[in-house]
Scaffold this active site. Structure first.
Site, PDB file in Angstrom:
ATOM      1  NE  ARG B 122       9.841 -13.659 -48.895  1.00 23.34           N
ATOM      2  CZ  ARG B 122      11.468 -12.736 -49.330  1.00 23.34           C
ATOM      3  NH1 ARG B 122      12.216 -13.336 -49.362  1.00 23.34           N
ATOM      4  NH2 ARG B 122      11.001 -12.330 -50.245  1.00 23.34           N
ATOM      5  CD  GLN B 127       4.927 -19.944 -52.841  1.00 23.48           C
ATOM      6  OE1 GLN B 127       4.502 -20.639 -53.800  1.00 23.48           O
ATOM      7  NE2 GLN B 127       5.931 -20.676 -53.181  1.00 23.48           N
ATOM      8  CG  ASP B 130       7.126 -13.215 -51.071  1.00 23.72           C
ATOM      9  OD1 ASP B 130       6.933 -11.836 -51.467  1.00 23.72           O
ATOM     10  OD2 ASP B 130       7.097 -13.610 -51.054  1.00 23.72           O
ATOM     11  CB  SER B 133       8.905 -13.088 -54.327  1.00 15.63           C
ATOM     12  OG  SER B 133       8.985 -14.129 -53.141  1.00 15.63           O
ATOM     13  CE1 TYR B 226      14.696 -11.015 -47.244  1.00 18.48           C
ATOM     14  CE2 TYR B 226      13.524 -11.486 -44.983  1.00 18.48           C
ATOM     15  CZ  TYR B 226      13.049 -11.368 -46.393  1.00 18.48           C
ATOM     16  OH  TYR B 226      12.569 -10.911 -47.540  1.00 18.48           O
TER      17      TYR B 226
END
Lengths: 373, 373
Positions: B122, B127, B130, B133, B226
């Site tokens: 991450r 991105q 990902d 996401s 997380y």
């Protein structure tokens, strides 16, 4: 002697609503009424009997209505209920006499005074009694949600790390109360919205909700605020313009109902066959057979790559708010004739006169008179 | 020799997505790859084989992968597929090694280089790769729709002829990508929104979406962005603050997942029992057992007067957009190693190194190494 109002538990399939909510019960009691509620009437909308204060309960609907002055429900009651009511009592409910010919005759013959909620005139003074509108607004909202959940794409524009998703296109056909609410809700969700109606005066309303208006050049204003039925030539002209918009849509919501008539077919089979793969039609006119030629009322079907959702009784899917608004609509009507602890029917009152379906052994609504000789 | 990329048709229950869409196929072909697609792979998301140009099809997945340099899928493939792949080939897919211990060993033993989509680091640079996401954003949007359609009330304030309906309250618990999108969508629909997360830095994000933040005073930041698991004392402190908000909510959406661990229980049975009649919980953490003690993964249940919706594989319900974003995420990862018509794996590249699960007969991901001795 207090006026005795009996409220029935609904028994028809898919009907979750109830004609009374606690706040309305309180107001009726303040008017001097005595409320008798069928036990469990509000269960389906999470209103247990314990939520109602100063109300009497009976499990037996026949006993409930036997000496009631007013009987209230959402759907037309069974004949057994009407037979148990005392002559001269008042029934207040949706009836739709064209679908309930036998029941209407029975109401006449039993000398019941029937106020049919669908007959409330669409005049300013009667807006607070207009259950068709209050329920239609909820249906329109829910139709947009049904469209969004059946579409395998999202409605809003979304900017992601791998580029932007473009907003989905939602076309609403039929811009009455339901259609306008559907437009507003789809727009809230971020869709590009288009509105279509044969009544050109709906253009401004659609545009005020951020929608584009599909202009077909056909004016189909009919009586009572409803669209009239169209000629084949008019239908063809409309189809040629509308087809283009149908083919671009991700979601189409149709809402064109003509009371007492089959729903007009706004979307042909050929038009569906030309739609984008993955698109969704939500047909709110399913009760009258639907606005799409493929519609199967009460079913969700796949036709090629298109999903057609044709729900029945959509207000019941929002039963909690639907009951609240319906009960308030009825309260406002009841307040016209429950006065000073008694019942006073003023037949010079336009709302009383126009909402009545049967009275004193006669069918008093003109359209129903023609239908039921 | 062109790099040969094989894309599988998904076979798991409820999996509608496909790892390739036409626009991404075109880009891979421009990179010099040869695309082999399992026939019918896109059918469930309305991408018929005819939508893909310059792609070869095979109905037999074993034949498809036999001499492929890269095999792409959404869900982990069957062992039979891995056994048919040539040693040294690359697999790119979601794996979740803790749930797929035997498959991970097989990938190791067959000398497959596995890039597990859930391991994409991450970091800013990654991105665009990902997929966690991109899929979570879609899930959050859909969770809000599920909440709205299961609630028998409307979300927005509505002004009617019989008074105003107040906006519904939506509480979102767990403010990662999914939670924030759920907040945004509920807000779009007109709900009053509240966000809750054990990571205090999410406050600002929630507030930027028009939501109130539920402040419990507990900081539970863990590794990798997380939330960490909480102590019993911390849980109790949170519960006392959160219970109040749970009891006021019409819709609660929970999204707290800890990879490789059972989902934390954010809502106890007692808390559900204290909720408003008619309220709805949408538990997006159902795959890991759920965030609510009553949750039954994959089921929609009634507990007293509360509805608990616990869908599995929510991105598949938006399969068309989910496939589009997933395929683009994979494309960006593939572009790191398909270069000049061949495969060049640069193990000094953080994204390549961290996303790899197996390579050259070894498990190369640290967490998976510990799990699989």
């Amino acid at each position: 002697m207090a006026v005795k109002i009996a409220v029935l538990k609904e028994t028809r399939a898919n009907e979750k609503r109830v004609a009374l909510v606690p706040a309305v019960a309180d107001k009726l009691i303040k008017l001097g009424a005595e409320i008798h509620l069928q036990a469990g009437a509000g269960d389906a909308v999470k209103l247990p009997d314990s939520a109602f204060k100063n109300v009497r309960f009976s499990a037996d609907p026949l006993e409930l209505v036997r000496d009631a002055d007013v009987v209230a429900s959402v759907q037309p009651p069974d004949a057994s209920i009407v037979n148990a009511m005392k002559p001269g009592a008042i029934l207040i409910s949706f009836i739709y006499a064209h679908k309930e010919v036998e029941l209407t005759k029975l109401l006449r013959d039993r000398h019941i005074t029937t106020f049919a909620m669908e007959l409330v005139p669409r005049i300013t003074r009667a807006q607070a009694m207009d259950a068709l509108s209050s329920q239609a607004a909820l249906s329109g909202y829910y139709a947009a949600l049904l469209g969004a959940t059946h579409l395998a794409r999202i409605l809003p524009m979304m900017t992601t790390a791998v580029g932007s998703i473009r907003p989905a296109r939602t076309l609403v056909m039929g811009l009455g109360v339901a259609g306008l609410q559907a437009l507003a809700t789809a727009r809230r969700l971020g869709a590009m919205t288009e509105g279509y109606d044969v009544r050109p005066e709906t253009k401004e309303q659609a545009e005020s909700l951020g929608a584009k208006f599909v202009d077909t050049g056909v004016d189909a204003r009919g009586a009572g605020g409803y669209a009239r039925e169209l000629t084949p030539e008019e239908k063809e002209k409309i189809a040629s313009v509308v087809t283009k918009h149908i083919q671009q849509a991700d979601i189409i919501i149709t809402t064109a109902a003509i009371p007492g008539r089959p729903s007009p077919k706004l979307i042909s089979k050929a038009q569906v066959d030309g739609m984008k793969a993955g698109s969704v039609i939500v047909d709110l006119a399913a009760e009258g057979g639907g606005n799409c030629e493929y519609t199967q009322p009460g079913e969700t079907i796949q036709v090629g790559q298109v999903t057609i959702v044709a729900p029945l009784n959509v207000p019941s899917m929002l039963g909690e708010h639907a009951s609240e608004l319906y009960a308030k609509n009825q309260l406002n009507l009841i307040e016209l004739f429950v006065k000073e602890g008694g019942i006073r029917l003023d037949w010079t009152d336009e709302v009383v006169a126009k909402t009545a379906l049967t009275h004193d052994g006669k069918i008093v609504n003109e359209a129903a008179q023609k239908l039921i000789a």
